[in-house]
Each structure stands twice: as structure tokens, then as C-alpha cells.
Design a protein around this motif. Structure first.
Motif, PDB file in Angstrom:
ATOM      1  N   GLY A  38      23.120 -23.373 -20.066  1.00  0.00           N
ATOM      2  CA  GLY A  38      23.298 -23.859 -18.700  1.00  0.00           C
ATOM      3  C   GLY A  38      22.122 -23.457 -17.819  1.00  0.00           C
ATOM      4  O   GLY A  38      21.632 -24.258 -17.009  1.00  0.00           O
ATOM      5  N   MET A  39      21.667 -22.219 -17.982  1.00  0.00           N
ATOM      6  CA  MET A  39      20.486 -21.772 -17.224  1.00  0.00           C
ATOM      7  C   MET A  39      19.236 -22.521 -17.681  1.00  0.00           C
ATOM      8  O   MET A  39      18.401 -22.913 -16.859  1.00  0.00           O
ATOM      9  CB  MET A  39      20.313 -20.261 -17.369  1.00  0.00           C
ATOM     10  CG  MET A  39      21.383 -19.461 -16.652  1.00  0.00           C
ATOM     11  SD  MET A  39      21.105 -17.681 -16.722  1.00  0.00           S
ATOM     12  CE  MET A  39      21.682 -17.301 -18.371  1.00  0.00           C
ATOM     13  N   ASN A  41      19.096 -25.509 -18.888  1.00  0.00           N
ATOM     14  CA  ASN A  41      19.166 -26.871 -18.366  1.00  0.00           C
ATOM     15  C   ASN A  41      18.688 -26.939 -16.920  1.00  0.00           C
ATOM     16  O   ASN A  41      17.940 -27.837 -16.544  1.00  0.00           O
ATOM     17  CB  ASN A  41      20.591 -27.409 -18.487  1.00  0.00           C
ATOM     18  CG  ASN A  41      20.660 -28.863 -18.113  1.00  0.00           C
ATOM     19  OD1 ASN A  41      19.869 -29.685 -18.575  1.00  0.00           O
ATOM     20  ND2 ASN A  41      21.600 -29.202 -17.252  1.00  0.00           N
ATOM     21  N   THR A  42      19.084 -25.980 -16.121  1.00  0.00           N
ATOM     22  CA  THR A  42      18.666 -25.952 -14.717  1.00  0.00           C
ATOM     23  C   THR A  42      17.159 -25.783 -14.596  1.00  0.00           C
ATOM     24  O   THR A  42      16.493 -26.540 -13.885  1.00  0.00           O
ATOM     25  CB  THR A  42      19.393 -24.813 -13.972  1.00  0.00           C
ATOM     26  OG1 THR A  42      20.795 -25.013 -14.087  1.00  0.00           O
ATOM     27  CG2 THR A  42      18.992 -24.762 -12.514  1.00  0.00           C
ATOM     28  N   THR A  45      15.237 -28.845 -16.209  1.00  0.00           N
ATOM     29  CA  THR A  45      15.325 -30.043 -15.368  1.00  0.00           C
ATOM     30  C   THR A  45      14.345 -29.946 -14.201  1.00  0.00           C
ATOM     31  O   THR A  45      13.629 -30.893 -13.891  1.00  0.00           O
ATOM     32  CB  THR A  45      16.757 -30.245 -14.842  1.00  0.00           C
ATOM     33  OG1 THR A  45      17.633 -30.393 -15.953  1.00  0.00           O
ATOM     34  CG2 THR A  45      16.860 -31.464 -13.951  1.00  0.00           C
ATOM     35  N   GLU A  46      14.289 -28.796 -13.574  1.00  0.00           N
ATOM     36  CA  GLU A  46      13.362 -28.615 -12.457  1.00  0.00           C
ATOM     37  C   GLU A  46      11.915 -28.734 -12.928  1.00  0.00           C
ATOM     38  O   GLU A  46      11.090 -29.355 -12.256  1.00  0.00           O
ATOM     39  CB  GLU A  46      13.604 -27.262 -11.781  1.00  0.00           C
ATOM     40  CG  GLU A  46      12.867 -27.096 -10.483  1.00  0.00           C
ATOM     41  CD  GLU A  46      13.260 -28.118  -9.424  1.00  0.00           C
ATOM     42  OE1 GLU A  46      12.389 -28.456  -8.603  1.00  0.00           O
ATOM     43  OE2 GLU A  46      14.402 -28.581  -9.397  1.00  0.00           O
TER      44      GLU A  46
END
Length: 134
Positions: A38-39, A41-42, A45-46
Motif C-alpha cells: 500500500g505504501m 503504491n502511493t 503512483t506519485e
């Protein structure tokens, strides 16, 4: 941050592969891996959004396409590896892929500097605006 998270995720995959025969331990590793991914992905994505010269919508759709293709091919590859080798093999294969990604991120870090610079500059501008009461 990205390469550190990738290495942590690879470690979680290796651990999951080692405890695959213990349902409780495997559930714990799936949860731990889920938190890490999840981290990732964040952050990823950025990076994708900021490192590209493409319009945001194009970069986002290309990134999503790559993720969905990976999500579509992963289950049959994992099943094939498990059937051919062992239940541990898919986890080790995934860990190897994630480590390759970490090496690529480290190797080509200068190409991601644009994302880091934009984030830093954006944070500085935002902090200044907050300080000035805007």
C-alpha cells in the motif's frame, strides 16, 4: 523511500514463502505485505505522475494498464510455479522480481529526481503559503 519499501516487500515475500505451510504465519505475512505494498503504491503512483512529461491522465492510464496487466498474469504464473516447483516458489519468484525493481530504481534514480524535486518544491511552496496565511 521507494527502494527501501521494495526491499522490505521482497523480504516479506521471502518470509511468506518460508512460512507458507503455517496458515497463521502466512496470514500475518499477507497483512504485512499488504501494508508495505500500500505504501509502495502511493509512492510509486506519485513518482509516475511527477516523473512523466505526459499529461497526468495519460501517465495515469498507462500506469494503471501496466498494473492491471501484471495483476492479470500473476495468478497463472504463480499457480504454474507452485505446481512445477513448490508452494514457496511463487513467493521467491515475486521477491526476485521486486528486488530487480529495487535495483532498477536505484540504478536510474537520477531519472526520478524530477519527481523528488517537484515534491520538495511543492512542499516548500505550500509551507510558505501556510506561513503567510494564504
Amino acid at each position: 523511500m521507494l527502494w527501501i519499501l521494495l526491499i522490505l516487500f521482497a523480504s516479506a515475500l521471502v518470509t511468506a514463502g518460508l512460512v507458507v505451510h503455517s496458515p497463521t504465519a502466512l496470514v500475518v505475512m499477507v497483512v504485512v505485505g499488504g501494508l508495505i505494498i500500500g505504501m509502495i503504491n502511493t509512492v510509486l503512483t506519485e513518482c509516475v505522475m511527477e516523473a512523466s512529461d505526459l499529461p497526468r491522465a495519460v501517465a495515469s492510464s498507462a500506469y494503471s494498464g501496466v498494473r492491471f496487466i501484471g495483476g492479470a498474469i500473476a495468478p497463472p504464473i504463480a499457480a504454474s510455479l507452485a505446481a512445477t516447483f513448490s508452494q514457496t516458489a511463487p513467493f521467491l519468484f515475486g521477491a526476485f522480481g521486486v528486488l530487480v525493481a529495487a535495483v532498477l530504481v536505484i540504478t536510474f534514480a537520477r531519472l526520478l529526481n524530477r519527481a523528488d524535486r517537484r515534491f520538495t518544491e511543492g512542499a516548500e511552496v505550500e509551507a510558505e503559503a501556510i506561513t503567510l496565511g494564504e
